[in-house]
Design a protein around this motif. Structure first.
Motif, PDB file in Angstrom:
ATOM      1  N   UNK A 112       1.032  -1.432  -0.473  1.00 47.24           N
ATOM      2  CA  UNK A 112      -0.033  -0.037   0.100  1.00 47.24           C
ATOM      3  C   UNK A 112       0.778   1.601   0.736  1.00 47.24           C
ATOM      4  N   UNK A 113       0.744   1.868  -0.984  1.00 50.34           N
ATOM      5  CA  UNK A 113       1.454   3.830  -1.104  1.00 50.34           C
ATOM      6  C   UNK A 113       1.097   4.401  -1.634  1.00 50.34           C
ATOM      7  N   UNK A 114      -0.024   5.068  -1.024  1.00 48.00           N
ATOM      8  CA  UNK A 114      -0.729   6.889  -1.264  1.00 48.00           C
ATOM      9  C   UNK A 114       0.102   7.393  -2.515  1.00 48.00           C
ATOM     10  N   UNK A 115       1.243   7.892  -1.938  1.00 48.94           N
ATOM     11  CA  UNK A 115       2.359   8.458  -2.545  1.00 48.94           C
ATOM     12  C   UNK A 115       1.983   7.767  -4.266  1.00 48.94           C
ATOM     13  N   UNK A 116       1.819   6.462  -4.822  1.00 52.17           N
ATOM     14  CA  UNK A 116       2.572   6.571  -5.401  1.00 52.17           C
ATOM     15  C   UNK A 116       1.124   5.281  -6.235  1.00 52.17           C
ATOM     16  N   UNK A 117      -0.437   6.206  -5.171  1.00 56.85           N
ATOM     17  CA  UNK A 117      -1.837   5.640  -5.930  1.00 56.85           C
ATOM     18  C   UNK A 117      -2.228   3.752  -5.810  1.00 56.85           C
ATOM     19  N   UNK A 118      -1.317   3.307  -5.028  1.00 53.53           N
ATOM     20  CA  UNK A 118      -1.547   2.292  -5.143  1.00 53.53           C
ATOM     21  C   UNK A 118      -2.178   1.462  -3.620  1.00 53.53           C
ATOM     22  N   UNK A 143       5.695 -10.606   6.170  1.00 54.29           N
ATOM     23  CA  UNK A 143       7.135 -10.741   5.793  1.00 54.29           C
ATOM     24  C   UNK A 143       8.212  -9.633   4.780  1.00 54.29           C
ATOM     25  N   UNK A 144       6.728  -8.540   5.150  1.00 54.58           N
ATOM     26  CA  UNK A 144       6.697  -7.726   3.745  1.00 54.58           C
ATOM     27  C   UNK A 144       8.606  -6.927   4.712  1.00 54.58           C
ATOM     28  N   UNK A 145       8.868  -5.643   3.893  1.00 54.31           N
ATOM     29  CA  UNK A 145      10.090  -5.058   3.832  1.00 54.31           C
ATOM     30  C   UNK A 145       9.728  -4.057   5.434  1.00 54.31           C
ATOM     31  N   UNK A 149       5.917   2.289   4.055  1.00 53.53           N
ATOM     32  CA  UNK A 149       4.725   1.397   3.233  1.00 53.53           C
ATOM     33  C   UNK A 149       4.292  -0.420   3.561  1.00 53.53           C
ATOM     34  N   UNK A 150       5.791  -1.071   4.220  1.00 48.99           N
ATOM     35  CA  UNK A 150       5.276  -2.556   4.272  1.00 48.99           C
ATOM     36  C   UNK A 150       4.607  -2.562   6.280  1.00 48.99           C
ATOM     37  N   UNK A 151       4.704  -1.977   6.076  1.00 45.32           N
ATOM     38  CA  UNK A 151       3.863  -1.358   7.973  1.00 45.32           C
ATOM     39  C   UNK A 151       2.539  -0.869   7.972  1.00 45.32           C
ATOM     40  N   UNK A 152       2.480  -0.029   6.687  1.00 50.44           N
ATOM     41  CA  UNK A 152       1.080   0.327   6.597  1.00 50.44           C
ATOM     42  C   UNK A 152       0.817  -0.980   6.100  1.00 50.44           C
ATOM     43  N   UNK A 153       0.563  -1.530   5.213  1.00 49.96           N
ATOM     44  CA  UNK A 153       0.484  -2.922   4.407  1.00 49.96           C
ATOM     45  C   UNK A 153      -0.006  -3.922   5.603  1.00 49.96           C
ATOM     46  N   UNK A 154       0.746  -4.137   6.574  1.00 45.61           N
ATOM     47  CA  UNK A 154       0.388  -4.895   7.617  1.00 45.61           C
ATOM     48  C   UNK A 154      -0.823  -4.758   8.235  1.00 45.61           C
ATOM     49  N   UNK A 155      -0.687  -3.656   8.668  1.00 44.19           N
ATOM     50  CA  UNK A 155      -1.401  -2.761  10.155  1.00 44.19           C
ATOM     51  C   UNK A 155      -2.426  -3.063   9.192  1.00 44.19           C
ATOM     52  N   UNK A 156      -3.228  -2.691   7.523  1.00 48.10           N
ATOM     53  CA  UNK A 156      -4.153  -2.957   7.298  1.00 48.10           C
ATOM     54  C   UNK A 156      -5.164  -4.731   7.360  1.00 48.10           C
ATOM     55  N   UNK A 157      -3.527  -5.139   6.133  1.00 50.58           N
ATOM     56  CA  UNK A 157      -4.523  -6.494   6.994  1.00 50.58           C
ATOM     57  C   UNK A 157      -4.797  -6.585   8.715  1.00 50.58           C
ATOM     58  N   UNK A 158      -3.911  -6.469   9.443  1.00 51.20           N
ATOM     59  CA  UNK A 158      -4.123  -7.128  10.709  1.00 51.20           C
ATOM     60  C   UNK A 158      -5.811  -7.284  10.651  1.00 51.20           C
TER      61      UNK A 158
END
Length: 206
Positions: A112-118, A143-145, A149-158
């Motif tokens: 997830x990366x709002x800056x890149x529109x993802x 196991x994201x970097x 962006x990786x931490x944001x994605x982890x938290x969203x799924x969590x």
């Protein structure tokens, strides 16, 4: 850079579009190809065409595969109750090279990366939630970097897992903050998976 041939210039330009390849390196590669037997060049172009046209994505984990279900998902010896969530195929390869992980994977296709529109809708998060609802998965390993962006994605799924009984964990921080998994050495990465910690603990320490 001046070229005596338009064909050469076009080939160098296309080669330089690859990541990490500048025009000088592209020129060396194209000139090298010109020196090789034509049969070798044909094999290269055929391999590239086939990988572009014939490659598939696993219907279960979204890993790159030659068939509908990748070899990892089709292996009855793998633990289907344990799923490692990764960004892309390179992370699957890195973890597999450690020989320490015996579960399955889920390839998100990015972070997830709002800056890149993802956003979440651009990733395979919805299919992951569908698998969770089937009740087979007991633990998700994030196991994201370790980037924002990786931490944001982890938290969203969590947060999407609230109300389920699925355990969540994250690889131990033997991987330096900001590092990509593909660049981690196999021993460090293997230990990070074995010594994974509950995801809730990573929230408390951040």
């Amino acid at each position: 850079m001046e070229f005596s041939s338009k064909l050469l210039e076009n080939a160098v330009y296309e080669m330089s579009q690859l990541p990490g390849i500048g025009k000088r390196t592209a020129l060396r590669l194209v000139l090298h190809i010109l020196k090789q037997p034509s049969e070798q060049t044909l094999r290269l172009t055929s391999a590239l065409q086939r990988v572009r046209n014939d490659i598939k994505f696993c219907s279960n984990c979204h890993n790159i595969s030659d068939v509908a279900l990748c070899e990892i998902c089709a292996n009855p010896k793998r633990d289907e109750s344990l799923v490692c969530v990764v960004e892309d195929i390179r992370d699957v390869m890195a973890i597999e090279n450690t020989g320490q992980y015996k579960g399955l994977y889920h390839v998100l296709g990015g972070k997830i990366s709002p800056m890149e529109g993802i956003g979440p809708q651009n990733l395979t998060i919805s299919s992951l939630m569908t698998k969770v609802k089937e009740g087979i998965i007991k633990e998700l390993i994030f196991a994201l970097s370790s980037t924002m962006e990786g931490d944001t994605t982890n938290f969203y799924i969590y947060k999407q897992l609230e109300g389920t009984e699925v355990k969540t964990s994250t690889i131990a921080r033997g991987i330096a903050v900001g590092d990509e998994l593909e660049y981690a050495d196999e021993v460090t990465l293997g230990r990070s998976i074995i010594n994974r910690i509950p995801f809730e603990n990573s929230l408390k320490s951040s």
